[in-house]
Design an enzyme around this catalytic site. Structure first.
Site, mmCIF file in Angstrom:
data_model
loop_
_atom_site.group_PDB
_atom_site.id
_atom_site.type_symbol
_atom_site.label_atom_id
_atom_site.label_comp_id
_atom_site.label_asym_id
_atom_site.label_seq_id
_atom_site.Cartn_x
_atom_site.Cartn_y
_atom_site.Cartn_z
ATOM 1 N N ALA A 117 79.461 -3.241 34.483
ATOM 2 C CA ALA A 117 80.048 -3.780 35.707
ATOM 3 C C ALA A 117 80.467 -2.605 36.579
ATOM 4 O O ALA A 117 80.690 -1.487 36.082
ATOM 5 C CB ALA A 117 81.236 -4.664 35.364
ATOM 6 N N GLY A 169 78.823 -4.340 30.900
ATOM 7 C CA GLY A 169 78.218 -5.551 31.445
ATOM 8 C C GLY A 169 76.704 -5.554 31.350
ATOM 9 O O GLY A 169 76.079 -6.618 31.336
ATOM 10 N N GLU A 171 76.011 -6.818 28.010
ATOM 11 C CA GLU A 171 76.319 -8.260 28.028
ATOM 12 C C GLU A 171 75.215 -9.049 28.728
ATOM 13 O O GLU A 171 74.917 -10.185 28.340
ATOM 14 C CB GLU A 171 77.682 -8.463 28.696
ATOM 15 N N GLU A 207 84.184 -0.391 27.156
ATOM 16 C CA GLU A 207 85.284 -0.851 28.010
ATOM 17 C C GLU A 207 86.651 -0.315 27.601
ATOM 18 O O GLU A 207 87.500 -0.038 28.458
ATOM 19 C CB GLU A 207 85.320 -2.390 28.046
HETATM 20 N N1 CAA Z 1 79.980 1.413 37.861
HETATM 21 C C1 CAA Z 1 79.877 2.040 39.036
HETATM 22 N N2 CAA Z 1 79.147 3.163 39.219
HETATM 23 C C2 CAA Z 1 78.494 3.629 38.144
HETATM 24 C C3 CAA Z 1 78.562 3.015 36.884
HETATM 25 C C4 CAA Z 1 79.344 1.840 36.761
HETATM 26 N N3 CAA Z 1 79.445 1.150 35.615
HETATM 27 N N4 CAA Z 1 77.824 3.731 36.010
HETATM 28 C C5 CAA Z 1 77.306 4.762 36.707
HETATM 29 N N5 CAA Z 1 77.709 4.708 37.991
HETATM 30 C C6 CAA Z 1 77.369 5.628 39.066
HETATM 31 C C7 CAA Z 1 78.137 6.934 38.935
HETATM 32 O O1 CAA Z 1 79.455 6.813 39.436
HETATM 33 C C8 CAA Z 1 77.271 7.861 39.749
HETATM 34 O O2 CAA Z 1 77.545 7.644 41.118
HETATM 35 P P1 CAA Z 1 77.697 8.911 42.120
HETATM 36 O O3 CAA Z 1 76.341 9.561 42.105
HETATM 37 O O4 CAA Z 1 78.023 8.258 43.429
HETATM 38 O O5 CAA Z 1 78.766 9.776 41.563
HETATM 39 C C9 CAA Z 1 75.867 7.352 39.483
HETATM 40 O O6 CAA Z 1 76.022 6.016 38.987
HETATM 41 C C10 CAA Z 1 75.137 8.146 38.417
HETATM 42 O O7 CAA Z 1 75.956 8.189 37.267
HETATM 43 P P2 CAA Z 1 76.403 9.551 36.551
HETATM 44 O O8 CAA Z 1 76.394 10.693 37.519
HETATM 45 O O9 CAA Z 1 77.672 9.285 35.813
HETATM 46 O O10 CAA Z 1 75.186 9.748 35.548
HETATM 47 P P3 CAA Z 1 75.216 10.497 34.136
HETATM 48 O O11 CAA Z 1 73.790 10.592 33.698
HETATM 49 O O12 CAA Z 1 76.020 11.714 34.175
HETATM 50 O O13 CAA Z 1 75.982 9.443 33.155
HETATM 51 C C11 CAA Z 1 76.475 7.283 32.218
HETATM 52 C C12 CAA Z 1 75.422 8.193 32.910
HETATM 53 C C13 CAA Z 1 76.806 7.828 30.818
HETATM 54 C C14 CAA Z 1 75.860 5.892 32.084
HETATM 55 C C15 CAA Z 1 77.749 7.257 33.081
HETATM 56 O O14 CAA Z 1 77.396 6.943 34.425
HETATM 57 C C16 CAA Z 1 78.765 6.243 32.633
HETATM 58 O O15 CAA Z 1 79.465 6.467 31.663
HETATM 59 N N6 CAA Z 1 78.864 5.101 33.356
HETATM 60 C C17 CAA Z 1 79.842 4.079 33.076
HETATM 61 C C18 CAA Z 1 79.463 3.281 31.843
HETATM 62 C C19 CAA Z 1 80.553 2.266 31.543
HETATM 63 O O16 CAA Z 1 81.674 2.596 31.237
HETATM 64 N N7 CAA Z 1 80.185 0.962 31.607
HETATM 65 C C20 CAA Z 1 81.105 -0.128 31.349
HETATM 66 C C21 CAA Z 1 81.745 -0.597 32.619
HETATM 67 S S1 CAA Z 1 83.049 -1.739 32.351
HETATM 68 C C22 CAA Z 1 82.292 -3.231 32.161
HETATM 69 O O17 CAA Z 1 81.082 -3.363 32.179
HETATM 70 C C23 CAA Z 1 83.242 -4.372 31.987
HETATM 71 C C24 CAA Z 1 82.647 -5.647 31.580
HETATM 72 O O18 CAA Z 1 82.411 -5.937 30.452
HETATM 73 C C25 CAA Z 1 82.401 -6.678 32.570
#
Ligand code: CAA
Length: 269
Positions: free
Chosen positions: A78, A123, A126, A146
């Site tokens: 998400a 998400g 999910e 999360e």
């Molecule tokens: N939400 C919003 N933006 C996201 C995102 C997310 N879940 N995941 C990645 N992005 C964005 C980053 O912010 C980045 O944007 P910018 O270029 O504007 O900075 C872009 O995508 C590329 O990501 P990274 O530079 O971080 O890429 P990376 O290769 O270094 O890392 C990754 C990749 C490990 C997937 C890392 O992006 C990450 O950890 N993302 C978040 C993963 C996460 O925590 N997901 C769970 C979200 S909570 C949820 O989903 C709740 C639920 O159950 C409903």
């Protein structure tokens, strides 16, 4: 929707967050926010809902495939930048809406398959769990991270993940937030197959051919038997199977399928 034999792309506006491509009866939906690793915000959820409006009323539908744009991510979760600003009531509304859309996806009367082409987190995992099964490219990474953000899974992960991989493995992933590669996801039953990323398209084409060849009402009935049966005690689930099995004999698919076998010709469904 278009006639069964046509191929159609529905890309919508240039900034369409869910693209769809239809070949014969199989529709491929692509979450299209590659710069944010296809993170799910309200616009994506509503675009999926709009796609479901069309798919639910499509009598020619034989299958749905879901993937993410680009080569890096299926869906990385998400959208954290949106959730960061949410109050508890807003978070409740966001999760409720997403859960309702994923439930509709899960309940489509055709197989729904996730083509996991990279990061499949939160998400995104999910979303894959709301599909009937998933196949993954060998660069895929799975997780429910999360708790590292101070929240829990909210799009069904605490309920569908234990049903898919068992409660101990689900609690391992959900409480540690650790990420697993495609091979570990395969071992735990989170995905059915792992293949090179370049092979996902061939898999999708073969699958679409298989799904299109089989008796559509029988496929939908089998899916209903599995999903409805999983929510019931074994005895009533077996009774449900018996009823649905018998129902197949009241339609024309059973007559055609068995006649084709006896006459040594392909069935025409
Ligand atoms: N939400 C919003 N933006 C996201 C995102 C997310 N879940 N995941 C990645 N992005 C964005 C980053 O912010 C980045 O944007 P910018 O270029 O504007 O900075 C872009 O995508 C590329 O990501 P990274 O530079 O971080 O890429 P990376 O290769 O270094 O890392 C990754 C990749 C490990 C997937 C890392 O992006 C990450 O950890 N993302 C978040 C993963 C996460 O925590 N997901 C769970 C979200 S909570 C949820 O989903 C709740 C639920 O159950 C409903």
């Amino acid at each position: 929707m278009n006639a069964k034999t046509e191929t159609t792309d529905h890309k919508g506006a240039a900034d369409s967050v869910v693209e769809w491509h239809r070949h014969e009866g199989v529709v491929r939906l692509t979450v299209n926010r590659p710069k944010a690793l296809n993170a799910l915000n309200e616009e994506v959820i509503e675009a999926l809902s709009a796609a479901l409006d069309a798919l639910e009323s499509d009598a020619e539908l034989r299958g749905v495939l879901i993937t993410g744009a680009g080569e890096k991510a299926f869906v990385a979760g998400a959208d954290i930048t949106r959730m960061r600003e949410q109050t508890a009531p807003q978070a409740h509304a966001f999760a409720s809406r997403a859960q309702a859309v994923l439930k509709r996806l899960e309940r489509l009367p055709v197989p729904v398959v996730a083509l996991v082409n990279g990061f499949c987190l939160g998400g995104g995992c999910e979303l894959a769990l709301a599909c009937d099964w998933a196949v993954a490219s060998d660069n895929a990474v799975f997780g429910q991270p999360e708790v590292q953000l101070g929240i829990i899974p909210g799009f069904g992960g605490t309920q569908r993940l234990p049903r898919r991989v068992g409660p101990a493995m689900a609690l391992d992933l959900i409480t540690t937030g650790r990420k697993v590669d495609a091979d570990e996801a395969l071992r735990m039953g989170l995905v059915n197959q792992v293949m090179p990323q370049a092979a996902l398209d061939t898999y999708a084409e073969t699958l679409a051919g298989n799904l299109s060849a089989n008796a559509p009402r029988a496929v939908g009935t089998a899916k209903r038997a599995v999903h409805d049966g999983m929510e019931q005690p074994l005895d009533s689930a077996l009774a449900l199977e018996t009823s649905l099995f018998a129902l197949c004999f009241a339609g024309d698919e059973q007559a055609e399928g068995m006649a084709a076998f006896v006459e040594k010709r392909p069935a025409r469904f």
